[in-house]
Scaffold this active site. Structure first.
Site, PDB file in Angstrom:
ATOM      1  N   ASP A  58       0.694 -23.977   6.144  1.00 34.88           N
ATOM      2  CA  ASP A  58       0.838 -24.218   7.577  1.00 34.88           C
ATOM      3  C   ASP A  58       2.335 -24.362   7.774  1.00 34.88           C
ATOM      4  OD1 ASP A  58       1.252 -25.556  10.070  1.00 34.88           O
ATOM      5  OD2 ASP A  58      -0.904 -25.838  10.123  1.00 34.88           O
ATOM      6  N   HIS A  59       2.967 -23.331   8.325  1.00 40.27           N
ATOM      7  CA  HIS A  59       4.440 -23.321   8.275  1.00 40.27           C
ATOM      8  C   HIS A  59       5.065 -24.468   9.079  1.00 40.27           C
ATOM      9  CE1 HIS A  59       4.401 -21.266  12.187  1.00 40.27           C
ATOM     10  NE2 HIS A  59       5.664 -21.618  12.288  1.00 40.27           N
ATOM     11  N   ARG A  90       0.806  -1.225   0.000  1.00 38.97           N
ATOM     12  CA  ARG A  90       0.000   0.000   0.000  1.00 38.97           C
ATOM     13  C   ARG A  90       0.840   1.278   0.000  1.00 38.97           C
ATOM     14  NH1 ARG A  90      -4.082  -1.679   4.661  1.00 38.97           N
ATOM     15  NH2 ARG A  90      -2.366  -3.097   5.028  1.00 38.97           N
ATOM     16  N   LYS A  95       2.052 -19.657  25.604  1.00 37.20           N
ATOM     17  CA  LYS A  95       3.099 -18.629  25.577  1.00 37.20           C
ATOM     18  C   LYS A  95       3.636 -18.437  26.995  1.00 37.20           C
ATOM     19  CE  LYS A  95       2.023 -16.738  21.344  1.00 37.20           C
ATOM     20  NZ  LYS A  95       2.864 -17.204  20.279  1.00 37.20           N
ATOM     21  N   LYS A 113       8.821 -27.571   8.495  1.00 33.96           N
ATOM     22  CA  LYS A 113       9.904 -27.958   9.405  1.00 33.96           C
ATOM     23  C   LYS A 113      10.391 -29.355   9.051  1.00 33.96           C
ATOM     24  CE  LYS A 113       7.843 -25.305  13.207  1.00 33.96           C
ATOM     25  NZ  LYS A 113       8.685 -24.127  13.299  1.00 33.96           N
ATOM     26  N   LYS A 159      -1.790 -18.143   7.098  1.00 36.75           N
ATOM     27  CA  LYS A 159      -2.817 -18.310   8.112  1.00 36.75           C
ATOM     28  C   LYS A 159      -3.102 -16.958   8.761  1.00 36.75           C
ATOM     29  CE  LYS A 159      -1.906 -19.795  12.491  1.00 36.75           C
ATOM     30  NZ  LYS A 159      -1.111 -18.975  13.389  1.00 36.75           N
ATOM     31  N   ASP A 186      -4.926 -19.834  17.283  1.00 41.32           N
ATOM     32  CA  ASP A 186      -3.608 -19.538  16.726  1.00 41.32           C
ATOM     33  C   ASP A 186      -2.825 -20.814  16.404  1.00 41.32           C
ATOM     34  OD1 ASP A 186      -1.537 -17.754  15.997  1.00 41.32           O
ATOM     35  OD2 ASP A 186      -0.587 -17.922  17.963  1.00 41.32           O
ATOM     36  N   HIS A 191      -1.571 -25.917  13.312  1.00 44.11           N
ATOM     37  CA  HIS A 191      -0.268 -26.543  13.567  1.00 44.11           C
ATOM     38  C   HIS A 191      -0.377 -27.876  14.330  1.00 44.11           C
ATOM     39  CE1 HIS A 191       1.047 -22.804  12.076  1.00 44.11           C
ATOM     40  NE2 HIS A 191       1.110 -22.139  13.210  1.00 44.11           N
TER      41      HIS A 191
HETATM   42  C1  BG6 Z   1       2.468 -18.894  14.430  1.00 42.56           C
HETATM   43  C2  BG6 Z   1       1.675 -18.285  15.545  1.00 42.56           C
HETATM   44  O1  BG6 Z   1       1.606 -19.449  13.468  1.00 42.56           O
HETATM   45  O2  BG6 Z   1       3.325 -19.904  14.943  1.00 42.56           O
HETATM   46  C3  BG6 Z   1       2.600 -17.722  16.600  1.00 42.56           C
HETATM   47  O3  BG6 Z   1       0.830 -17.249  15.041  1.00 42.56           O
HETATM   48  C4  BG6 Z   1       3.580 -18.759  17.082  1.00 42.56           C
HETATM   49  O4  BG6 Z   1       1.862 -17.215  17.715  1.00 42.56           O
HETATM   50  C5  BG6 Z   1       4.271 -19.429  15.894  1.00 42.56           C
HETATM   51  O5  BG6 Z   1       4.543 -18.138  17.904  1.00 42.56           O
HETATM   52  C6  BG6 Z   1       5.108 -20.605  16.341  1.00 42.56           C
HETATM   53  O6  BG6 Z   1       5.865 -21.051  15.265  1.00 42.56           O
HETATM   54  P1  BG6 Z   1       7.353 -21.556  15.456  1.00 42.56           P
HETATM   55  O7  BG6 Z   1       7.787 -21.973  14.099  1.00 42.56           O
HETATM   56  O8  BG6 Z   1       8.121 -20.384  16.017  1.00 42.56           O
HETATM   57  O9  BG6 Z   1       7.269 -22.666  16.429  1.00 42.56           O
END
Ligand code: BG6
Length: 492
Positions: free
Chosen positions: A180-181, A56, A343, A185, A151, A238, A243
């Protein structure tokens, strides 16, 4: 028209343009650019990859901004970035303005293969897809047109369904890459290889031998400056339906017939389908939530969640969740799966613990039974990635005395892990058209369906239970296990 994979894994990705909406932001600087540079260094993407950032604000020197997290002291990285840098360009415009898409379409007129990456706030996902379609940019005339969605995919079942409907209204499922990151891994991908590539593992991977499974994603970080996002989201939304359920699916699924995208995703979907959706009464009993107070975690001072920036003073948002799930499948009948995430906890520790049943211990009746704990297989996702098998051995000496010992494999001892962001495989797979590591519409919706009764219950209840930063979470999480005569594996 369905999109088909055309490049074999391991070959360089085909020439393409990667359009990153929100590409001047944090995700792009911290993860996407370093991953693209690593792929360039490794020869998996060549010079013919253009990067177009759509943002933007005015261009404040995008090339320099994207360098922020690159280790330019490393010669190979510096050389790879020099090749990438000159192919980065910028389009300024609002994501809901048709003019932005007209400008972009002009640029894309001669491009065959294009992947659009939505690194924006989730509220723009539907709009961007519809605008791209209106401008004719999702039509696969001469090459592929793919859409990568970060996400969160929806906020609950209804919104996830609505977003799927919007996306599937303008493109085919084979064009959509829901990120989904966790699936990027290495250790998560290794779960399948460890399970299905090793006869001894698969042989005991069922309710006859497994007592229960624990899936933990513990973090020491607090919400920091993400209060606005987090307070509207909470630990459950979250981390859990995305995950943690991906880890659950990897651990619980039946062997696929191949590593092909549909074969793998069908098995994962089947497993999620077998997870019992809790009734309202079960939701009250089988799920607990917590919220951290002030203290310290991971060697840092942590302010109370309620005092964090952009968090409502009367917030009921949870920063910790633990739940028990049952899987109604032949393999897992009667084996509980306990999931937890939070957390400001004692340690950063993402792991899967498979706890096996106790042996018949009659022959050890004169020994101290407490010294013969059940076997545990610990898949350590991060940090210190590895697989650890804890078992019992005889202590040397004339009497039969036992001790718990461990066969501990650490990735870093066997392989050069290098510096990776976790996005390399995901970006490469988008460019070669491999959807194995991406969420399919039905999987996302099933994830939400499973947690929905719990979210509904919490919306009616009061505030979450307090827990101290640096601890393992609220007391009710221990009580959840204690009711089943079990204890959590320590977070360390
Ligand atoms: C994200 C969440 O998808 O994954 C975060 O929004 C979280 O809150 C994170 O900290 C954790 O990912 P990783 O790869 O650091 O374990």
């Amino acid at each position: 028209m369905p999109d088909r994979k055309t490049v074999a894994a391991g070959d360089p990705a085909p020439p393409a343009t990667l359009v990153i909406f929100g590409g001047a932001g944090d995700l792009s600087r911290r993860l996407l650019t370093p991953a693209l540079v690593n792929l360039t260094r490794d020869g998996l993407i060549g010079d013919a990859l253009d990067i177009v950032v759509v943002s933007r604000g005015a261009d404040e020197g995008i090339q320099t901004q994207l360098e922020e997290h690159l280790d330019l002291g490393d010669r190979a990285i510096k050389a790879a970035w020099a090749r990438r840098r000159k192919r980065v360009s910028y389009v300024q415009g609002d994501f809901d303005d048709a003019q932005t898409y007209a400008d972009l379409a002009k640029r894309m007129a001669d491009e065959a293969n294009v992947a659009f990456y939505l690194a924006t706030s989730a509220s723009f996902f539907g709009t961007i897809a519809e605008q791209l379609a209106k401008a004719g940019m999702l039509e696969q005339k001469r090459g592929f047109r793919r859409l990568v969605v970060e996400k969160p995919f929806g906020h609950d079942l209804a919104s996830a369904k609505a977003l799927n409907k919007t996306l599937l209204g303008v493109m085919d499922e084979t064009q959509i890459y829901r990120i989904d990151h966790f699936l990027g891994k290495e250790t998560v991908q290794n779960i399948m290889v460890a399970r299905f590539g090793n006869a001894f593992m698969e042989a005991v991977w069922n309710s006859r031998y497994v007592d229960h499974v624990e899936i933990t994603a513990a973090e020491t970080v607090d919400v920091g400056t993400r209060g606005a996002f987090y307070d509207a989201t909470g630990a459950m939304r979250d981390m859990v339906p995305n995950h943690l359920f991906q880890l659950l699916a990897m651990v619980g699924m039946e062997p696929p017939n191949s590593f092909g995208a549909e074969a793998v995703r069908n098995e994962k979907a089947k497993l999620l389908d077998a997870v019992r959706v809790p009734t309202a009464a079960e939701a009250r009993k089988q799920a607990v939530r917590g919220r951290y107070t002030a203290g310290s975690a991971g060697g840092r001072k942590v302010g109370a969640y309620l005092q964090a920036e952009d968090v409502a003073k009367d917030s009921k948002t949870e920063t910790y969740v633990a739940l028990k799930l049952l899987v109604d499948s032949w393999r897992w009948a009667g084996v509980p799966f306990y999931l937890r995430t939070g957390k400001a906890l004692a340690a950063r520790d993402t792991e899967i613990v498979i706890q096996f049943k106790r042996n018949a211990l009659a022959m050890f009746r004169n020994a101290d039974i407490a010294k013969i704990p059940p076997n545990k297989l610990i898949i350590q996702i991060q940090p210190n990635e590895g697989i650890d098998l804890q078992f019992v051995a005889k202590k040397p000496g004339p009497v039969v005395d036992t001790a718990e010992v461990s066969m501990d494999f650490r990735y870093k001892d066997a392989f050069d892990l290098g510096q990776r962001t976790g996005y390399e495989t995901l970006l490469y797979d988008v460019l070669i058209g491999d959807q194995s590591l991406f969420q399919r519409a039905d999987m996302v919706e099933r994830g939400w369906a499973i947690v929905q009764p719990i979210l509904r219950q919490w919306a009616k209840d009061g505030a979450p239970e307090d827990y101290e930063p640096g601890s393992a979470g609220p007391a009710s999480a221990d009580a959840l296990m204690a009711r089943d005569d079990r204890t959590w594996h320590p977070i360390d």
